[in-house]
Motif scaffolding. Structure first.
Motif, PDB file in Angstrom:
ATOM      1  N   LEU A  46       0.824  -1.216   0.000  1.00 32.11           N
ATOM      2  CA  LEU A  46       0.000   0.000   0.000  1.00 32.11           C
ATOM      3  C   LEU A  46       0.855   1.262   0.000  1.00 32.11           C
ATOM      4  O   LEU A  46       0.503   2.262  -0.631  1.00 32.11           O
ATOM      5  CB  LEU A  46      -0.968  -0.011   1.180  1.00 32.11           C
ATOM      6  N   ASN A  47       2.002   1.226   0.685  1.00 37.65           N
ATOM      7  CA  ASN A  47       2.913   2.371   0.659  1.00 37.65           C
ATOM      8  C   ASN A  47       3.456   2.606  -0.746  1.00 37.65           C
ATOM      9  O   ASN A  47       3.573   3.748  -1.194  1.00 37.65           O
ATOM     10  CB  ASN A  47       4.070   2.178   1.636  1.00 37.65           C
ATOM     11  N   ILE A  48       3.789   1.533  -1.448  1.00 37.86           N
ATOM     12  CA  ILE A  48       4.265   1.672  -2.828  1.00 37.86           C
ATOM     13  C   ILE A  48       3.163   2.275  -3.695  1.00 37.86           C
ATOM     14  O   ILE A  48       3.406   3.173  -4.495  1.00 37.86           O
ATOM     15  CB  ILE A  48       4.740   0.314  -3.381  1.00 37.86           C
ATOM     16  N   LEU A  49       1.940   1.780  -3.516  1.00 35.29           N
ATOM     17  CA  LEU A  49       0.807   2.323  -4.272  1.00 35.29           C
ATOM     18  C   LEU A  49       0.645   3.818  -4.012  1.00 35.29           C
ATOM     19  O   LEU A  49       0.463   4.611  -4.930  1.00 35.29           O
ATOM     20  CB  LEU A  49      -0.478   1.579  -3.908  1.00 35.29           C
ATOM     21  N   HIS A  50       0.741   4.215  -2.767  1.00 37.67           N
ATOM     22  CA  HIS A  50       0.579   5.619  -2.397  1.00 37.67           C
ATOM     23  C   HIS A  50       1.701   6.491  -2.956  1.00 37.67           C
ATOM     24  O   HIS A  50       1.456   7.587  -3.462  1.00 37.67           O
ATOM     25  CB  HIS A  50       0.526   5.746  -0.872  1.00 37.67           C
ATOM     26  N   ASP A  51       2.941   5.994  -2.885  1.00 38.91           N
ATOM     27  CA  ASP A  51       4.105   6.805  -3.257  1.00 38.91           C
ATOM     28  C   ASP A  51       4.454   6.764  -4.740  1.00 38.91           C
ATOM     29  O   ASP A  51       5.210   7.611  -5.217  1.00 38.91           O
ATOM     30  CB  ASP A  51       5.335   6.346  -2.463  1.00 38.91           C
ATOM     31  N   HIS A  52       3.932   5.773  -5.480  1.00 43.49           N
ATOM     32  CA  HIS A  52       4.369   5.578  -6.876  1.00 43.49           C
ATOM     33  C   HIS A  52       3.204   5.395  -7.833  1.00 43.49           C
ATOM     34  O   HIS A  52       3.241   4.522  -8.695  1.00 43.49           O
ATOM     35  CB  HIS A  52       5.291   4.353  -6.961  1.00 43.49           C
ATOM     36  N   ARG A  53       2.202   6.225  -7.741  1.00 46.44           N
ATOM     37  CA  ARG A  53       1.039   6.062  -8.628  1.00 46.44           C
ATOM     38  C   ARG A  53       1.405   6.199 -10.094  1.00 46.44           C
ATOM     39  O   ARG A  53       0.828   5.543 -10.948  1.00 46.44           O
ATOM     40  CB  ARG A  53      -0.044   7.073  -8.275  1.00 46.44           C
ATOM     41  N   GLU A  54       2.363   7.048 -10.411  1.00 43.70           N
ATOM     42  CA  GLU A  54       2.735   7.279 -11.812  1.00 43.70           C
ATOM     43  C   GLU A  54       3.662   6.195 -12.355  1.00 43.70           C
ATOM     44  O   GLU A  54       3.715   5.972 -13.558  1.00 43.70           O
ATOM     45  CB  GLU A  54       3.403   8.657 -11.964  1.00 43.70           C
ATOM     46  N   ASP A  55       4.423   5.555 -11.486  1.00 42.76           N
ATOM     47  CA  ASP A  55       5.369   4.516 -11.920  1.00 42.76           C
ATOM     48  C   ASP A  55       5.206   3.271 -11.055  1.00 42.76           C
ATOM     49  O   ASP A  55       6.170   2.715 -10.552  1.00 42.76           O
ATOM     50  CB  ASP A  55       6.804   5.036 -11.888  1.00 42.76           C
ATOM     51  N   LEU A  56       3.963   2.841 -10.897  1.00 38.72           N
ATOM     52  CA  LEU A  56       3.634   1.756  -9.971  1.00 38.72           C
ATOM     53  C   LEU A  56       4.298   0.439 -10.349  1.00 38.72           C
ATOM     54  O   LEU A  56       4.933  -0.201  -9.513  1.00 38.72           O
ATOM     55  CB  LEU A  56       2.107   1.568  -9.885  1.00 38.72           C
ATOM     56  N   VAL A  57       4.163   0.013 -11.589  1.00 38.20           N
ATOM     57  CA  VAL A  57       4.668  -1.315 -11.974  1.00 38.20           C
ATOM     58  C   VAL A  57       6.184  -1.419 -11.777  1.00 38.20           C
ATOM     59  O   VAL A  57       6.655  -2.392 -11.177  1.00 38.20           O
ATOM     60  CB  VAL A  57       4.224  -1.695 -13.393  1.00 38.20           C
ATOM     61  N   PRO A  58       6.992  -0.446 -12.229  1.00 38.45           N
ATOM     62  CA  PRO A  58       8.431  -0.555 -11.955  1.00 38.45           C
ATOM     63  C   PRO A  58       8.748  -0.605 -10.458  1.00 38.45           C
ATOM     64  O   PRO A  58       9.642  -1.344 -10.037  1.00 38.45           O
ATOM     65  CB  PRO A  58       9.026   0.705 -12.596  1.00 38.45           C
ATOM     66  N   ALA A  59       8.010   0.155  -9.649  1.00 40.45           N
ATOM     67  CA  ALA A  59       8.241   0.130  -8.201  1.00 40.45           C
ATOM     68  C   ALA A  59       7.878  -1.235  -7.612  1.00 40.45           C
ATOM     69  O   ALA A  59       8.585  -1.740  -6.733  1.00 40.45           O
ATOM     70  CB  ALA A  59       7.441   1.238  -7.520  1.00 40.45           C
ATOM     71  N   LEU A  60       6.786  -1.827  -8.080  1.00 40.98           N
ATOM     72  CA  LEU A  60       6.407  -3.155  -7.599  1.00 40.98           C
ATOM     73  C   LEU A  60       7.457  -4.193  -7.999  1.00 40.98           C
ATOM     74  O   LEU A  60       7.792  -5.084  -7.210  1.00 40.98           O
ATOM     75  CB  LEU A  60       5.036  -3.561  -8.148  1.00 40.98           C
ATOM     76  N   LYS A  61       7.983  -4.081  -9.218  1.00 36.77           N
ATOM     77  CA  LYS A  61       8.997  -5.033  -9.695  1.00 36.77           C
ATOM     78  C   LYS A  61      10.256  -4.988  -8.836  1.00 36.77           C
ATOM     79  O   LYS A  61      10.942  -5.991  -8.682  1.00 36.77           O
ATOM     80  CB  LYS A  61       9.366  -4.733 -11.146  1.00 36.77           C
ATOM     81  N   GLU A  62      10.570  -3.808  -8.295  1.00 33.79           N
ATOM     82  CA  GLU A  62      11.769  -3.669  -7.457  1.00 33.79           C
ATOM     83  C   GLU A  62      11.617  -4.370  -6.117  1.00 33.79           C
ATOM     84  O   GLU A  62      12.609  -4.804  -5.537  1.00 33.79           O
ATOM     85  CB  GLU A  62      12.069  -2.192  -7.211  1.00 33.79           C
ATOM     86  N   ARG A  63      10.395  -4.459  -5.598  1.00 36.88           N
ATOM     87  CA  ARG A  63      10.196  -4.941  -4.228  1.00 36.88           C
ATOM     88  C   ARG A  63       9.509  -6.296  -4.097  1.00 36.88           C
ATOM     89  O   ARG A  63       9.539  -6.902  -3.032  1.00 36.88           O
ATOM     90  CB  ARG A  63       9.368  -3.917  -3.444  1.00 36.88           C
ATOM     91  N   PHE A  64       8.871  -6.770  -5.159  1.00 33.21           N
ATOM     92  CA  PHE A  64       8.121  -8.026  -5.100  1.00 33.21           C
ATOM     93  C   PHE A  64       8.559  -8.954  -6.234  1.00 33.21           C
ATOM     94  O   PHE A  64       8.975  -8.493  -7.291  1.00 33.21           O
ATOM     95  CB  PHE A  64       6.610  -7.748  -5.181  1.00 33.21           C
ATOM     96  N   PRO A  65       8.414 -10.270  -6.028  1.00 29.22           N
ATOM     97  CA  PRO A  65       8.882 -11.242  -7.032  1.00 29.22           C
ATOM     98  C   PRO A  65       7.891 -11.444  -8.195  1.00 29.22           C
ATOM     99  O   PRO A  65       7.293 -12.514  -8.347  1.00 29.22           O
ATOM    100  CB  PRO A  65       9.051 -12.525  -6.210  1.00 29.22           C
ATOM    101  N   LEU A  66       7.706 -10.413  -8.995  1.00 27.97           N
ATOM    102  CA  LEU A  66       6.821 -10.517 -10.162  1.00 27.97           C
ATOM    103  C   LEU A  66       7.503 -11.332 -11.254  1.00 27.97           C
ATOM    104  O   LEU A  66       8.690 -11.151 -11.535  1.00 27.97           O
ATOM    105  CB  LEU A  66       6.492  -9.131 -10.711  1.00 27.97           C
ATOM    106  N   ARG A  67       6.727 -12.219 -11.877  1.00 22.02           N
ATOM    107  CA  ARG A  67       7.220 -13.043 -12.977  1.00 22.02           C
ATOM    108  C   ARG A  67       6.199 -13.010 -14.104  1.00 22.02           C
ATOM    109  O   ARG A  67       5.005 -13.079 -13.863  1.00 22.02           O
ATOM    110  CB  ARG A  67       7.441 -14.498 -12.542  1.00 22.02           C
ATOM    111  N   TYR A  68       6.687 -12.938 -15.327  1.00 26.89           N
ATOM    112  CA  TYR A  68       5.807 -12.866 -16.495  1.00 26.89           C
ATOM    113  C   TYR A  68       5.891 -14.155 -17.297  1.00 26.89           C
ATOM    114  O   TYR A  68       6.976 -14.689 -17.523  1.00 26.89           O
ATOM    115  CB  TYR A  68       6.190 -11.689 -17.390  1.00 26.89           C
ATOM    116  N   GLY A  69       4.725 -14.613 -17.735  1.00 30.12           N
ATOM    117  CA  GLY A  69       4.625 -15.698 -18.693  1.00 30.12           C
ATOM    118  C   GLY A  69       4.216 -15.105 -20.032  1.00 30.12           C
ATOM    119  O   GLY A  69       4.171 -13.890 -20.184  1.00 30.12           O
TER     120      GLY A  69
END
Length: 95
Positions: A46-69
């Protein structure tokens, strides 16, 4: 225009649904939120969502184990279909 994203827990068959027209309602947010809930990291997400609305996906990729198929995105045991940008299958040769 409103959209709906549903994230699926691959082991428990649990589902999370996100509905709305906000830009943050995206496949990456849906799977990260599910992952964060089960790993006691909801506040961080939620902090990432609040602080990075304009660049949310790159911020999430930095902190969580996102994987793409090919047609999905996942985080831990959570997954959802997603449309990835089309890349040309043939690339021009250098001159």
């Amino acid at each position: 225009m409103s959209k709906e994203i549903i994230a699926y827990h691959l082991s428990s068959k649990q589902e999370l649904s996100f509905v709305g027209s906000e830009p943050f309602i995206c496949p990456e947010w849906a799977v990260v939120y599910g992952y964060a809930m089960e790993n006691n990291r909801t506040g961080e997400a939620l902090n990432i969502l609040h602080d990075h609305r304009e660049d949310l996906v790159p911020a999430l990729k930095e902190r969580f184990p996102l994987r793409y198929g090919q047609r999905s995105v996942g985080c831990g045991d959570w997954a959802t279909p997603c449309a990835l940008p089309e890349e040309p299958s043939l690339k021009p040769l250098p001159h």
